[in-house]
Design a protein around this motif. Structure first.
Motif, PDB file in Angstrom:
ATOM      1  N   VAL A   1     -41.813  37.094  -7.452  1.00  0.00           N
ATOM      2  CA  VAL A   1     -41.105  36.255  -8.331  1.00  0.00           C
ATOM      3  C   VAL A   1     -40.484  37.199  -9.432  1.00  0.00           C
ATOM      4  N   VAL A   2     -38.913  36.951  -9.438  1.00  0.00           N
ATOM      5  CA  VAL A   2     -38.201  37.529 -10.297  1.00  0.00           C
ATOM      6  C   VAL A   2     -37.616  36.671 -11.539  1.00  0.00           C
ATOM      7  N   TYR A   3     -37.739  36.975 -12.728  1.00  0.00           N
ATOM      8  CA  TYR A   3     -36.934  36.087 -13.844  1.00  0.00           C
ATOM      9  C   TYR A   3     -36.137  36.808 -14.749  1.00  0.00           C
ATOM     10  N   ALA A   4     -34.879  36.615 -14.790  1.00  0.00           N
ATOM     11  CA  ALA A   4     -33.962  37.270 -15.682  1.00  0.00           C
ATOM     12  C   ALA A   4     -33.557  36.288 -16.586  1.00  0.00           C
ATOM     13  N   GLN A   5     -33.978  36.042 -17.974  1.00  0.00           N
ATOM     14  CA  GLN A   5     -33.702  35.045 -18.687  1.00  0.00           C
ATOM     15  C   GLN A   5     -32.005  35.026 -19.134  1.00  0.00           C
ATOM     16  N   MET A   6     -31.544  36.195 -19.368  1.00  0.00           N
ATOM     17  CA  MET A   6     -30.221  36.257 -20.008  1.00  0.00           C
ATOM     18  C   MET A   6     -29.348  36.210 -18.776  1.00  0.00           C
ATOM     19  N   ALA A   7     -29.721  36.258 -17.467  1.00  0.00           N
ATOM     20  CA  ALA A   7     -28.792  35.964 -16.228  1.00  0.00           C
ATOM     21  C   ALA A   7     -29.105  34.648 -15.863  1.00  0.00           C
ATOM     22  N   ASP A   8     -30.034  33.756 -16.377  1.00  0.00           N
ATOM     23  CA  ASP A   8     -30.323  32.451 -15.887  1.00  0.00           C
ATOM     24  C   ASP A   8     -30.756  32.446 -14.509  1.00  0.00           C
ATOM     25  N   PHE A   9     -31.533  33.545 -14.187  1.00  0.00           N
ATOM     26  CA  PHE A   9     -32.143  33.895 -12.940  1.00  0.00           C
ATOM     27  C   PHE A   9     -33.466  33.903 -12.697  1.00  0.00           C
ATOM     28  N   LEU A  10     -33.980  33.101 -11.595  1.00  0.00           N
ATOM     29  CA  LEU A  10     -35.498  32.937 -11.337  1.00  0.00           C
ATOM     30  C   LEU A  10     -35.298  32.630 -10.022  1.00  0.00           C
ATOM     31  N   ASP A  11     -35.923  33.431  -9.296  1.00  0.00           N
ATOM     32  CA  ASP A  11     -36.147  33.112  -7.799  1.00  0.00           C
ATOM     33  C   ASP A  11     -37.606  33.916  -7.185  1.00  0.00           C
ATOM     34  N   ALA A  12     -37.658  33.550  -5.817  1.00  0.00           N
ATOM     35  CA  ALA A  12     -39.141  34.188  -5.170  1.00  0.00           C
ATOM     36  C   ALA A  12     -38.779  34.448  -3.646  1.00  0.00           C
ATOM     37  N   ARG A  13     -39.553  35.411  -3.450  1.00  0.00           N
ATOM     38  CA  ARG A  13     -39.035  35.614  -1.760  1.00  0.00           C
ATOM     39  C   ARG A  13     -40.758  36.238  -1.288  1.00  0.00           C
ATOM     40  N   PHE A  14     -41.120  35.874  -0.121  1.00  0.00           N
ATOM     41  CA  PHE A  14     -42.113  36.421   0.565  1.00  0.00           C
ATOM     42  C   PHE A  14     -41.998  36.930   1.693  1.00  0.00           C
ATOM     43  N   ASP A  15     -42.940  37.596   2.231  1.00  0.00           N
ATOM     44  CA  ASP A  15     -42.855  38.474   3.627  1.00  0.00           C
ATOM     45  C   ASP A  15     -44.319  38.274   3.986  1.00  0.00           C
ATOM     46  N   LEU A  16     -44.608  37.410   4.946  1.00  0.00           N
ATOM     47  CA  LEU A  16     -45.827  37.179   5.433  1.00  0.00           C
ATOM     48  C   LEU A  16     -45.978  37.586   6.833  1.00  0.00           C
TER      49      LEU A  16
END
Length: 130
Positions: A28-43
């Motif tokens: 999960v990556v959060y970049a407050q100044m870029a208004d970005f929050l996203d997650a990825r997974f690889d199972l």
């Protein structure tokens, strides 16, 4: 944009909490100044079978999809409403005693948080290591 600060956390699969062994399954990556929050997974099914043969891959994938839905802010019964990205990231990174747990918080600087997320998944989660 240049020099955007970000934070990330690995999502760990901990099939036996008592043993404290884990397998990295997402980021999960959060970049407050870029208004970005996203997650990825690889199972990876073969890794999951070798690491935790008693777990149903469909159940683990559903749990990961649920965490990704929380990151996106999708409503779900039993989960608090979290309209702000920072609230959602805080909820994801809070310690928990379930088979999916957040790892330690890390940070860095990027020009492209989405690309950084892809790179982190490739390097830290994907079985081939990128």
């Amino acid at each position: 944009m240049s020099g955007i600060g970000y934070q990330y956390v690995l999502l760990r699969l901990v099939p036996s909490i008592e043993r404290e062994e884990f397998l990295n399954v997402g980021v999960v990556v959060y970049a407050q100044m870029a208004d970005f929050l996203d997650a990825r997974f690889d199972l990876a099914p073969q890794r999951l079978e070798a690491f935790a043969p008693h777990l149903d891959p469909a159940d683990v994938e559903a749990a990961l999809e649920g965490l990704c839905a929380a990151v996106r802010g999708e409503a779900c019964a039993g989960r608090p409403a979290m309209p702000k990205l920072g609230q959602r990231f805080g909820w994801i990174t809070a310690p928990r005693s379930t088979i999916l747990q957040p790892g330690p918080l890390h940070g860095g600087v990027t020009d492209d948080p989405a690309l950084t997320l892809d790179r982190l998944v490739s390097r830290l989660v994907t079985p081939s290591g990128g």
